[in-house]
Write a protein that holds these residues in place. Structure first.
Motif: not given
Lengths: 101, 276
Positions: B50-62, B79-85
């Motif tokens: 799967x080609x995908x672009x992480x949405x600041x969950x698996x990776x952050x700017x660190x 892991x997103x808290x404000x999503x219902x997936x």
């Protein structure tokens, strides 16, 4: 200006439930624990997402404030503030470019 | 010898699983994903990349890689808290992932590799619809698509070509499907939220339909992609897929602009059948 810590705050609010709960209970207290500039802290406490957007906070991350209803924001006020800030910026940029002509 | 059997392109809107559940079998989302699901079932894959672009969950700017292969045994999310997936656990394929990492080095692609990851909705929403039992191993290939600076379109296409060569040279007998997760025009949290760049959306859909990859690559500058919304870089995931499937015309691509469930979205669903 680095908005790294501001973005990191948004990242934690979206991915760390315990942190989100603490922040919801005492946002000023939690913000006091982060090494922010005065400008960043003031903008956050005021829910001034327009200012934060112009300072370089990443909108995708910042949007968690709207979805979670934090810092006095909701989806409508969030979007209104970001849009107004962007419109003012674009208007000023246009005025400057007109001056240069 | 492993064999590439199918390419799929799909969106990953976080609330689609909820929409599909609430609106049932007649919803556009359900019907379009059903078409892709049928393609996947028919191709009988043993492994899904799967080609995908992480949405600041698996990776952050660190520590944010431009390209990264997921080499986990198993991983969970979102892991997103404000999503219902819905929450899922998926298994990986570390031998294939590590072999891709090594082959990349030989080919001038110095990928990052992650043996532990928390997954985000951009990976799990398509899988929710495509392989709901989560019984097929998954290897995600992350492309930095949401945080500028972004990698170049041409480079992502070549990454996809490299992945194809790795599939062809892999000694296992796996049948492999490749999925791209992403949209072409969508802004989240920025001033353009709720606006869709139909000109760009239609252009991209038509080029994919025709297999006119050269024209797509020429036009897909960072500036152009991002002016269609701050998640516009997700097109890079589709471009990598085009590299893997050979850049030919899609078997089908179904644009879905302004779906009634989500009128401010524009998405596309596509398949490339690669077996005669």
């Amino acid at each position: 200006m680095s908005t790294y810590r501001v973005n990191k705050l948004f990242y934690k609010l979206e991915t760390d439930q315990a942190y989100l709960d603490r922040f919801r209970a005492d946002a000023p207290g939690e913000l006091a624990r982060i090494d922010l500039t005065d400008e960043e802290r003031t903008a956050l406490l005021a829910g001034d997402v327009g200012k934060l957007y112009l300072m370089g906070a990443h909108p995708f991350l910042m949007n968690t404030l709207a979805r979670q209803g934090l810092l006095g924001l909701n989806r409508e006020t969030y979007l209104q503030r970001v849009r107004e800030a962007a419109a003012t910026r674009d208007k000023n940029a246009q005025a400057r470019s007109d001056d240069d002509k | 010898m492993a064999k590439l059997v199918l390419g799929l392109g799909a969106p990953h809107t976080p609330h689609f699983p909820t929409v599909a559940k609430e609106q049932g079998k007649s919803s556009r989302v359900t019907m379009l994903f059903k078409r892709l699901h049928a393609e996947l079932e028919a191709s009988k894959p043993d492994l899904i990349l799967v080609y995908t672009s992480d949405h600041f969950v698996s990776f952050f700017f660190d520590n944010m890689p431009t390209f990264c292969v997921g080499a986990f045994d198993a991983a969970e999310g979102p892991r997103e808290l404000s999503r219902s997936t819905p929450h899922y656990r998926v298994t990986g394929h570390p031998p294939f992932a590590h072999a891709l990492f090594e082959y990349g080095l030989e080919c001038g692609f110095d990928l990052a590799a992650a043996e532990e990851l928390v997954l985000d909705h951009s990976l799990l929403v398509p899988l929710h619809f495509l392989t709901p039992k989560m019984n097929i191993p998954i290897v995600p290939i992350y492309i930095r698509g949401l945080a500028e600076p972004l990698p170049k379109a041409d480079r992502c296409f070549k990454l996809g070509e490299m992945v194809r060569r790795q599939i062809d040279r892999w000694p296992g007998a796996e049948r492999i499907a490749v999925v791209a997760s992403g949209s072409f025009s969508l802004e989240v949290g920025g001033p353009k939220m709720g606006w869709i760049d139909y000109e760009w959306f239609d252009f991209v859909v038509e080029r994919i339909r025709q297999g006119n990859t050269a024209d797509l690559l020429r036009r897909a500058t960072t500036r152009r992609m991002v002016s269609a919304g701050n998640t516009g870089g997700e097109l890079l995931d589709w471009i990598a897929l085009l590299g893997t499937v050979g850049g030919g015309a899609a078997t089908f691509i179904e644009p879905d602009s302004q779906p009634p469930e989500s009128p401010r979205d524009a998405h596309a669903y596509a398949a490339w059948r690669l077996e005669a």
